[in-house]
Design a protein around this motif. Structure first.
Motif, PDB file in Angstrom:
ATOM      1  N   SER A  27      38.374  42.641  45.281  1.00  0.00           N
ATOM      2  CA  SER A  27      39.382  42.175  45.050  1.00  0.00           C
ATOM      3  C   SER A  27      39.757  40.752  44.823  1.00  0.00           C
ATOM      4  O   SER A  27      39.311  39.897  45.597  1.00  0.00           O
ATOM      5  CB  SER A  27      40.283  42.838  46.339  1.00  0.00           C
ATOM      6  OG  SER A  27      39.873  42.082  47.612  1.00  0.00           O
ATOM      7  N   GLU A  29      42.225  39.269  46.377  1.00  0.00           N
ATOM      8  CA  GLU A  29      42.352  38.838  47.735  1.00  0.00           C
ATOM      9  C   GLU A  29      41.253  38.290  48.346  1.00  0.00           C
ATOM     10  O   GLU A  29      41.255  37.393  49.248  1.00  0.00           O
ATOM     11  CB  GLU A  29      43.166  39.877  48.644  1.00  0.00           C
ATOM     12  CG  GLU A  29      43.718  39.516  49.912  1.00  0.00           C
ATOM     13  CD  GLU A  29      44.489  40.495  50.691  1.00  0.00           C
ATOM     14  OE1 GLU A  29      44.969  40.518  51.674  1.00  0.00           O
ATOM     15  OE2 GLU A  29      44.246  41.840  49.952  1.00  0.00           O
ATOM     16  N   HIS A  44      43.780  35.666  38.291  1.00  0.00           N
ATOM     17  CA  HIS A  44      45.060  36.558  38.344  1.00  0.00           C
ATOM     18  C   HIS A  44      45.650  36.608  37.027  1.00  0.00           C
ATOM     19  O   HIS A  44      46.099  37.807  36.863  1.00  0.00           O
ATOM     20  CB  HIS A  44      46.081  35.659  39.279  1.00  0.00           C
ATOM     21  CG  HIS A  44      46.023  35.864  40.502  1.00  0.00           C
ATOM     22  ND1 HIS A  44      46.131  37.140  41.208  1.00  0.00           N
ATOM     23  CD2 HIS A  44      45.781  34.850  41.727  1.00  0.00           C
ATOM     24  CE1 HIS A  44      45.839  36.818  42.503  1.00  0.00           C
ATOM     25  NE2 HIS A  44      45.773  35.514  42.974  1.00  0.00           N
ATOM     26  N   GLY A  50      44.396  43.025  40.035  1.00  0.00           N
ATOM     27  CA  GLY A  50      44.089  42.496  41.328  1.00  0.00           C
ATOM     28  C   GLY A  50      42.365  42.773  41.818  1.00  0.00           C
ATOM     29  O   GLY A  50      42.190  42.694  42.642  1.00  0.00           O
ATOM     30  N   LYS A  51      41.510  43.085  40.735  1.00  0.00           N
ATOM     31  CA  LYS A  51      40.317  43.292  40.964  1.00  0.00           C
ATOM     32  C   LYS A  51      39.392  42.759  39.904  1.00  0.00           C
ATOM     33  O   LYS A  51      39.860  42.844  38.841  1.00  0.00           O
ATOM     34  CB  LYS A  51      39.877  44.862  41.323  1.00  0.00           C
ATOM     35  CG  LYS A  51      40.409  45.289  42.514  1.00  0.00           C
ATOM     36  CD  LYS A  51      40.130  46.632  42.719  1.00  0.00           C
ATOM     37  CE  LYS A  51      40.475  47.604  44.040  1.00  0.00           C
ATOM     38  NZ  LYS A  51      40.353  48.681  44.130  1.00  0.00           N
TER      39      LYS A  51
END
Length: 325
Positions: A27, A29, A44, A50-51
């Motif tokens: 991820s 994040e 991004h 998101g991965k």
């Protein structure tokens, strides 16, 4: 020109790392805890879902020079016990020891040594090509070390593995006049009977149909599929094409899915009528499973049907007996 990054991946550490960050994408994040804002801005943009797929090599004297030259758009192929099993397109690279140890641990903790030369992949695709077939004709034959092949050897390996049929943008599109000249030369050398497109012809057709798209629509069933599950199918069998038809490379082929439509069309269970709609063979289908499949797509509008392709579809119907009754 796309280059091939040779990635050996047969030892236990590599197998573990594959599971951690290729079989299971990471991820963004989580990556943001270790990477700079500049790196994350790039990631991004590259990975809106998101991965990201992450890989890394150690900064040794063999791997580091190759990693330094690695560029966006290069294709990494993973050699797993003499079989190339994974391929992916390089999107970004950065050096980060903290992220490497978080993802994979230490290669040698006492030496503070890990896979810190990171690169990120997209279009990660399962393949199955033996090493000997992939490297046939290449003057570079890497084995145990990460390596970046030069443009000439990369072109050979790309053709041997047919990666351009699976990964968008793998091949550059050759000039159409050069392709037609190659077709003429090939036709003269084999009396025009070959079923296999020439190297540049195949590249041109694939790039013309798919471009840089990572997914496309099957022209028979109308469903969207990832690039690796579609083929550029000749409407008229190539060995039956005249020289003029072979050179009509913008119109002779159409995308079909490998989940049924390509085989059904090739074997004459389905075709396209003069109105541009998918039709079922009038008497050839005897098995319920085949009938159930074609019944679902019968009547679909075929986007490949045009004034320039209608005679190819007419040949296909005649060849397979659609108009015999």
């Amino acid at each position: 020109m796309t280059r091939i990054a040779y990635q050996p991946c047969s030892d236990p550490d590599s197998q573990k790392n594959l599971i951690a960050s290729i079989h299971t994408p990471v991820s963004l994040e989580h990556l943001s805890k270790f990477l700079s804002d500049a790196d994350m801005t790039v990631l991004h943009a590259k990975y809106p879902e998101g991965k990201a797929y992450v890989w890394g090599v150690t900064p040794n004297q063999n791997a580091l020079p190759a990693w330094d030259q690695l560029s966006e758009g290069d294709i990494s192929i993973f050699n797993i016990k003499t079989l190339f099993s994974i391929a992916g397109v390089v999107t970004h690279k950065t050096r980060n020891k903290d992220l490497a140890t978080n993802l994979w641990g230490w290669k040698d903790k006492n030496a503070s040594y890990t896979w810190e030369c990171l690169y990120f992949l997209d279009q990660v695709t399962r393949i199955s090509v033996p090493y000997g077939i992939a490297m046939d004709g290449s003057s570079s034959q890497p084995k145990m070390a990460f390596n970046l092949l030069n443009e000439s050897n990369s072109e050979i390996v790309l053709d041997n593995m047919d990666i351009g049929s699976l990964i968008a943008g793998a091949w550059s599109t050759p000039d159409i006049s050069t392709v037609r000249s190659e077709i003429e030369d090939d036709t003269e050398s084999v009396d025009g009977s070959t079923e296999t497109p020439t190297r540049k012809e195949h590249r041109y057709i694939v790039n013309h149909i798919f471009g840089t798209r990572t997914e496309a629509e099957c022209s028979m069933c109308g469903r969207m599929f990832p690039r690796g599950y579609l083929v550029a199918a000749h409407i008229k069998k190539r060995s039956r094409c005249t020289l003029k038809e072979k050179k009509d490379i913008e119109n002779i082929a159409t995308p079909m899915c490998a989940f049924g439509c390509d085989t059904l069309f090739e074997n004459g269970f389905i075709s396209v009528n003069d109105s541009g709609n998918v039709m079922t063979h009038p008497y050839k289908i005897e098995h319920d499973a085949i009938f159930d499949y074609v019944r679902k797509i019968e009547g679909n509008s075929c986007p490949a049907f045009t004034e320039k392709t209608k005679n190819y579809f007419k040949w296909h119907r005649k060849e397979h007996g659609f108009e015999a009754i």
